[in-house]
Design an enzyme around this catalytic site. Structure first.
Site, PDB file in Angstrom:
ATOM      1  N   CYS A  77      -1.914  -2.668   7.625  1.00 17.16           N
ATOM      2  CA  CYS A  77      -1.843  -3.601   6.505  1.00 17.16           C
ATOM      3  C   CYS A  77      -0.539  -4.387   6.450  1.00 17.16           C
ATOM      4  O   CYS A  77      -0.518  -5.539   6.001  1.00 17.16           O
ATOM      5  CB  CYS A  77      -2.117  -2.865   5.208  1.00 17.16           C
ATOM      6  SG  CYS A  77      -3.852  -2.328   5.118  1.00 17.16           S
ATOM      7  N   HIS A  94     -10.583   6.895   1.416  1.00 16.75           N
ATOM      8  CA  HIS A  94      -9.198   6.759   0.944  1.00 16.75           C
ATOM      9  C   HIS A  94      -9.127   5.661  -0.101  1.00 16.75           C
ATOM     10  O   HIS A  94      -9.940   4.733  -0.100  1.00 16.75           O
ATOM     11  CB  HIS A  94      -8.255   6.426   2.117  1.00 16.75           C
ATOM     12  CG  HIS A  94      -8.549   5.087   2.730  1.00 16.75           C
ATOM     13  ND1 HIS A  94      -9.554   4.891   3.645  1.00 16.75           N
ATOM     14  CD2 HIS A  94      -7.991   3.869   2.535  1.00 16.75           C
ATOM     15  CE1 HIS A  94      -9.591   3.619   4.005  1.00 16.75           C
ATOM     16  NE2 HIS A  94      -8.665   2.965   3.329  1.00 16.75           N
ATOM     17  N   HIS A 124     -10.645   0.556  -2.818  1.00 17.33           N
ATOM     18  CA  HIS A 124     -12.006   0.520  -2.303  1.00 17.33           C
ATOM     19  C   HIS A 124     -13.020   1.144  -3.263  1.00 17.33           C
ATOM     20  O   HIS A 124     -12.750   2.205  -3.852  1.00 17.33           O
ATOM     21  CB  HIS A 124     -12.089   1.301  -0.987  1.00 17.33           C
ATOM     22  CG  HIS A 124     -11.210   0.778   0.108  1.00 17.33           C
ATOM     23  ND1 HIS A 124     -11.126  -0.556   0.432  1.00 17.33           N
ATOM     24  CD2 HIS A 124     -10.388   1.426   0.994  1.00 17.33           C
ATOM     25  CE1 HIS A 124     -10.292  -0.707   1.458  1.00 17.33           C
ATOM     26  NE2 HIS A 124      -9.818   0.480   1.805  1.00 17.33           N
ATOM     27  N   ASP A 129      -4.588  -0.839  -1.788  1.00 18.24           N
ATOM     28  CA  ASP A 129      -5.888  -0.708  -1.165  1.00 18.24           C
ATOM     29  C   ASP A 129      -6.776  -0.124  -2.263  1.00 18.24           C
ATOM     30  O   ASP A 129      -6.407   0.886  -2.890  1.00 18.24           O
ATOM     31  CB  ASP A 129      -5.736   0.259   0.026  1.00 18.24           C
ATOM     32  CG  ASP A 129      -6.607  -0.089   1.213  1.00 18.24           C
ATOM     33  OD1 ASP A 129      -6.905  -1.279   1.433  1.00 18.24           O
ATOM     34  OD2 ASP A 129      -6.977   0.842   1.952  1.00 18.24           O
ATOM     35  N   HIS A 154     -17.324   2.400   0.747  1.00 16.24           N
ATOM     36  CA  HIS A 154     -16.751   1.215   1.414  1.00 16.24           C
ATOM     37  C   HIS A 154     -17.022   1.227   2.927  1.00 16.24           C
ATOM     38  O   HIS A 154     -17.034   2.293   3.556  1.00 16.24           O
ATOM     39  CB  HIS A 154     -15.233   1.185   1.154  1.00 16.24           C
ATOM     40  CG  HIS A 154     -14.567  -0.055   1.650  1.00 16.24           C
ATOM     41  ND1 HIS A 154     -13.766  -0.072   2.769  1.00 16.24           N
ATOM     42  CD2 HIS A 154     -14.596  -1.332   1.185  1.00 16.24           C
ATOM     43  CE1 HIS A 154     -13.325  -1.304   2.961  1.00 16.24           C
ATOM     44  NE2 HIS A 154     -13.809  -2.088   2.011  1.00 16.24           N
ATOM     45  N   ASP A 204       0.789  -1.248   0.000  1.00 13.46           N
ATOM     46  CA  ASP A 204       0.000   0.000   0.000  1.00 13.46           C
ATOM     47  C   ASP A 204       0.821   1.298   0.000  1.00 13.46           C
ATOM     48  O   ASP A 204       0.488   2.253   0.718  1.00 13.46           O
ATOM     49  CB  ASP A 204      -0.960   0.018   1.204  1.00 13.46           C
ATOM     50  CG  ASP A 204      -2.002  -1.093   1.147  1.00 13.46           C
ATOM     51  OD1 ASP A 204      -1.949  -1.908   0.217  1.00 13.46           O
ATOM     52  OD2 ASP A 204      -2.866  -1.141   2.054  1.00 13.46           O
ATOM     53  N   LYS A 221      -6.894  -5.028  -3.096  1.00 11.79           N
ATOM     54  CA  LYS A 221      -7.616  -5.588  -1.947  1.00 11.79           C
ATOM     55  C   LYS A 221      -8.600  -4.565  -1.393  1.00 11.79           C
ATOM     56  O   LYS A 221      -8.473  -3.376  -1.643  1.00 11.79           O
ATOM     57  CB  LYS A 221      -6.615  -6.013  -0.869  1.00 11.79           C
ATOM     58  CG  LYS A 221      -5.819  -4.848  -0.313  1.00 11.79           C
ATOM     59  CD  LYS A 221      -4.734  -5.316   0.621  1.00 11.79           C
ATOM     60  CE  LYS A 221      -3.991  -4.185   1.260  1.00 11.79           C
ATOM     61  NZ  LYS A 221      -4.831  -3.238   2.025  1.00 11.79           N
TER      62      LYS A 221
HETATM   63  C1  VGL Z   1      -4.634   0.750   5.680  1.00 10.72           C
HETATM   64  C2  VGL Z   1      -6.150   1.787   7.045  1.00 10.72           C
HETATM   65  C3  VGL Z   1      -7.152   1.600   6.116  1.00 10.72           C
HETATM   66  C4  VGL Z   1      -3.218   0.308   5.448  1.00 10.72           C
HETATM   67  C5  VGL Z   1      -5.622   0.560   4.733  1.00 10.72           C
HETATM   68  O1  VGL Z   1      -2.797   0.213   4.271  1.00 10.72           O
HETATM   69  O2  VGL Z   1      -2.496   0.066   6.441  1.00 10.72           O
HETATM   70  N1  VGL Z   1      -4.912   1.357   6.832  1.00 10.72           N
HETATM   71  N2  VGL Z   1      -6.882   0.985   4.970  1.00 10.72           N
HETATM   72 ZN    ZN Z   2      -8.362   0.919   3.400  1.00 13.69          ZN
END
Ligand code: VGL
Ligand code: ZN
Length: 222
Positions: free
Chosen positions: A168, A98, A60, A58, A64, A19, A124
């Site tokens: 993550c 996000h 979404h 990430d 989401h 990510d 994901k």
């Molecule tokens: C993440 C919060 C929400 C991450 C992803 O990549 O750590 N954190 N979505």
């Molecule tokens: Zn996320």
């Protein structure tokens, strides 16, 4: 780099870059991890040492389940309870919107060197109903296919880096272990959201046998 100096068959190891996306990076990210952008040059140094590099995103849909905006009356960083398919419920941290699919915020950081032959991309959190901190499976248990793709390449050891250490990166490292891989986390190629949660993640890694390593050590071994 001379391939004859490699001690380990390169396909046995994969670098998983979690990510490293605009929304997780200062200065403009919607969910910027403090100093998150500092991992970019470190990861660029690491990547030529690996024949298999996995970038996760990430990814979404609008609305989401992890977005505070999808839970009227609630705010970002609150915790709510969310229903799983088996009828149980799971705690869900609410975040600002996000990494919405096809937006600039969801793109990998532009300083990151991607698209070498052999690179894999894993998206994901694509199901609006379930979150997915892990690059291996979402909160409902649906696999992304990453474990299978790694096994097909002969990978037995994954080295995990990226954002965020306490979310993550932690979930991806733990699920990699569950999937039967040897796991290392390259700590100086990660940044986290919360200091206490990062310390907890590192303690969990120690308990589970996930090795904390530095980028320098990884590169010295090659
Ligand atoms: C993440 C919060 C929400 C991450 C992803 O990549 O750590 N954190 N979505
Ligand atoms: Zn996320």
């Amino acid at each position: 780099m001379s391939s004859s100096s490699r001690k380990i068959e390169p396909t046995e190891e994969a670098l998983i870059v979690v990510d490293v996306q605009n929304d997780f990076c200062p200065p403009e990210g919607a969910l910027a991890v403090p100093r998150g952008d500092e991992v970019v040059p470190v990861i660029n140094l690491l990547r030529p040492a690996f024949r298999c590099v996995v970038f996760t995103q990430d990814w979404h849909p609008p609305g989401h389940v992890s977005f505070a905006s999808a839970h009227p009356g609630h705010q970002a960083l609150e915790r709510v309870s969310v229903a799983l398919p088996d009828g149980r419920s799971t705690p869900q941290v609410l975040w600002p919107d996000h990494c919405v699919q096809e937006t600039v915020g969801a793109q990998l950081h532009r300083g990151l060197q991607v698209d070498a032959p052999g690179d894999l991309l894993v998206r994901k959190g694509t199901d609006a109903r379930y979150d997915s901190y892990s690059a291996f499976k979402d909160d409902s248990g649906v696999p992304t296919g990453l474990a299978e793709q790694l096994r097909q390449r002969g990978v037995t050891h994954v080295l995990v880096c990226g954002l965020a250490l306490d979310y993550c990166v932690r979930a991806t490292a733990c699920d990699a272990l569950d999937a039967g891989f040897r796991v290392s986390v390259i700590v100086d190629a990660t940044r986290g959201i919360d200091e206490v949660d990062c310390a907890k993640a590192l303690a969990t890694f120690r308990e589970l046998g996930i090795q904390a390593v530095t980028a320098r050590k990884v590169l010295q071994e090659r």
